[in-house]
Motif scaffolding. Structure first.
Motif, PDB file in Angstrom:
ATOM      1  N   THR A 124      -8.144  -0.033  -9.200  1.00 40.81           N
ATOM      2  CA  THR A 124      -7.632   0.715  -8.042  1.00 40.81           C
ATOM      3  C   THR A 124      -8.652   1.779  -7.634  1.00 40.81           C
ATOM      4  O   THR A 124      -8.896   1.977  -6.437  1.00 40.81           O
ATOM      5  N   TRP A 125      -9.272   2.427  -8.619  1.00 44.36           N
ATOM      6  CA  TRP A 125     -10.334   3.395  -8.301  1.00 44.36           C
ATOM      7  C   TRP A 125     -11.432   2.735  -7.487  1.00 44.36           C
ATOM      8  O   TRP A 125     -11.869   3.259  -6.458  1.00 44.36           O
ATOM      9  N   ASP A 126     -11.898   1.550  -7.963  1.00 43.70           N
ATOM     10  CA  ASP A 126     -12.983   0.845  -7.258  1.00 43.70           C
ATOM     11  C   ASP A 126     -12.573   0.545  -5.821  1.00 43.70           C
ATOM     12  O   ASP A 126     -13.369   0.674  -4.898  1.00 43.70           O
ATOM     13  N   ALA A 127     -11.321   0.125  -5.648  1.00 42.56           N
ATOM     14  CA  ALA A 127     -10.875  -0.278  -4.315  1.00 42.56           C
ATOM     15  C   ALA A 127     -10.611   0.916  -3.405  1.00 42.56           C
ATOM     16  O   ALA A 127     -10.811   0.845  -2.193  1.00 42.56           O
ATOM     17  N   MET A 128     -10.173   2.034  -3.961  1.00 40.78           N
ATOM     18  CA  MET A 128      -9.809   3.160  -3.079  1.00 40.78           C
ATOM     19  C   MET A 128     -10.968   4.142  -2.857  1.00 40.78           C
ATOM     20  O   MET A 128     -10.977   4.857  -1.853  1.00 40.78           O
ATOM     21  N   ALA A 129     -11.931   4.152  -3.789  1.00 44.50           N
ATOM     22  CA  ALA A 129     -13.011   5.147  -3.700  1.00 44.50           C
ATOM     23  C   ALA A 129     -13.670   5.198  -2.314  1.00 44.50           C
ATOM     24  O   ALA A 129     -13.871   6.290  -1.767  1.00 44.50           O
ATOM     25  N   PRO A 130     -14.008   4.035  -1.712  1.00 45.80           N
ATOM     26  CA  PRO A 130     -14.654   4.114  -0.387  1.00 45.80           C
ATOM     27  C   PRO A 130     -13.732   4.636   0.714  1.00 45.80           C
ATOM     28  O   PRO A 130     -14.215   4.979   1.795  1.00 45.80           O
ATOM     29  N   LYS A 131     -12.428   4.704   0.455  1.00 43.57           N
ATOM     30  CA  LYS A 131     -11.479   5.064   1.517  1.00 43.57           C
ATOM     31  C   LYS A 131     -11.009   6.513   1.467  1.00 43.57           C
ATOM     32  O   LYS A 131     -10.364   6.986   2.400  1.00 43.57           O
ATOM     33  N   ILE A 132     -11.262   7.220   0.357  1.00 46.66           N
ATOM     34  CA  ILE A 132     -10.652   8.558   0.242  1.00 46.66           C
ATOM     35  C   ILE A 132     -11.670   9.702   0.262  1.00 46.66           C
ATOM     36  O   ILE A 132     -11.304  10.860   0.084  1.00 46.66           O
ATOM     37  N   GLY A 133     -12.934   9.370   0.470  1.00 49.74           N
ATOM     38  CA  GLY A 133     -13.946  10.434   0.523  1.00 49.74           C
ATOM     39  C   GLY A 133     -14.364  10.869  -0.867  1.00 49.74           C
ATOM     40  O   GLY A 133     -13.877  10.350  -1.878  1.00 49.74           O
ATOM     41  N   LYS A 134     -15.263  11.851  -0.897  1.00 50.73           N
ATOM     42  CA  LYS A 134     -15.849  12.247  -2.185  1.00 50.73           C
ATOM     43  C   LYS A 134     -14.844  12.996  -3.066  1.00 50.73           C
ATOM     44  O   LYS A 134     -14.209  13.949  -2.630  1.00 50.73           O
ATOM     45  N   ILE A 135     -14.732  12.526  -4.305  1.00 48.52           N
ATOM     46  CA  ILE A 135     -13.868  13.194  -5.292  1.00 48.52           C
ATOM     47  C   ILE A 135     -14.751  13.621  -6.463  1.00 48.52           C
ATOM     48  O   ILE A 135     -15.483  12.798  -7.027  1.00 48.52           O
ATOM     49  N   ALA A 136     -14.671  14.889  -6.833  1.00 48.30           N
ATOM     50  CA  ALA A 136     -15.483  15.394  -7.944  1.00 48.30           C
ATOM     51  C   ALA A 136     -15.194  14.584  -9.203  1.00 48.30           C
ATOM     52  O   ALA A 136     -14.053  14.188  -9.455  1.00 48.30           O
ATOM     53  N   LYS A 137     -16.260  14.325  -9.966  1.00 43.26           N
ATOM     54  CA  LYS A 137     -16.153  13.513 -11.171  1.00 43.26           C
ATOM     55  C   LYS A 137     -15.018  14.003 -12.091  1.00 43.26           C
ATOM     56  O   LYS A 137     -14.269  13.209 -12.656  1.00 43.26           O
TER      57      LYS A 137
END
Ligand SMILES: [Zn+2]
Ligand SMILES: [Zn+2]
Length: 271
Positions: A91-104
């Motif tokens: 889910t992270w892989d799929a949503m990462a491009p859609k939610i903008g930058k999230i701090a590690k």
């Protein structure tokens, strides 16, 4: 003498539910969680206001899957309030491009089938059958009280029925009326998708699953994730009620059905 503490256990509010956007709030005295945020930042603030709470107090957001009606506001909310986000790896892989930058340091893994404790709330994740990368929902437990969220699934497996038995409250998907969907405006392929094994639960399918899951602890069932085009609150409620009456489950006596709304928060409820 020790005073009884009204603060124990869980409080819940279905802030928004429906195919246009989902957000569910769960709190204990110490821990405040949000499940999904499929609404714009401004709207989510308005919904928190309706229950006298603030996203500032949140500890984390748990994500179920990467569909827009579940993640639209996740990135904004996390950045604005410095919030941890939990989701499984796919889910992270799929949503990462859609939610903008999230701090590690705010990116956390919560794998399917895992039991995790956040603050003082125990959370079990369980997989569902839905056309997303690796969709999962959550059951929350504290002081023996249990709240289960189950939407966005094409069917309810025997394992799910067994694992999710006898919760104090459920948010159950009641997505569509099969007749309304068949006759309705959606193109054929979309109708097939919704009716399929990886789509959404109809009012009937949902009731049959509920009839097997509820137990003597169960007090309320929220009917959730209603389709705007293929369902109505009154239709969902009467279909579910009829089936639960036929099955002699004690509906309207031992436990009650509650509506949810895409635009209006349900009052905080203490389990
Ligand atoms: Zn979905
Ligand atoms: Zn959805």
């Amino acid at each position: 003498m020790i005073q009884p503490n009204n603060q124990t256990g869980l409080h819940i509010s279905i802030l928004a539910s429906g195919s246009t956007g989902n957000a569910i709030y769960v709190e204990s005295e110490k821990t405040k969680l949000l499940v999904d945020c499929g609404l714009p930042g401004k709207k989510i603030h308005e919904l928190f206001n309706q229950i006298d709470r603030s996203p500032d107090d949140l500890d984390a957001i748990l994500v179920t899957h990467e569909h827009a009606d579940h993640i639209k506001g996740v990135g904004v909310l996390s950045r604005r309030h410095d919030l941890d986000i939990y989701a499984n790896e796919k889910t992270w892989d799929a949503m990462a491009p859609k939610i903008g930058k999230i701090a590690k340091e705010h990116q956390n893994h919560f794998q399917r089938g895992q039991l995790k404790t956040i603050g003082d709330i125990d959370i079990l994740s369980f997989g569902v059958s839905h056309d997303a990368a690796d969709p999962q929902f959550y059951a929350f437990q504290k002081d023996n009280e249990r709240f289960v969220i189950l939407t966005d699934t094409g069917y309810v497996s025997d394992q799910m029925r067994h694992e999710l038995k006898n919760a104090d409250a459920y948010l159950m998907e009641s997505n569509h009326d099969v007749q309304m969907l068949r006759m309705g405006p959606y193109p054929w392929h979309l109708k097939q998708r919704i009716l399929g094994d990886k789509g959404h639960l109809s009012n009937e399918e949902s009731s049959l699953a509920m009839a097997e899951m509820i137990g003597d602890r169960t007090k309320r069932i929220y009917l959730g994730h209603l389709s705007q085009k293929n369902n109505m609150k009154s239709v969902a409620r009467s279909t579910v009620e009829d089936i639960l009456l036929q099955k002699e489950t004690g509906v309207n006596e031992k436990f009650f059905l509650y509506d949810t709304d895409p635009d209006e928060a349900q009052p905080l409820f203490k389990l």
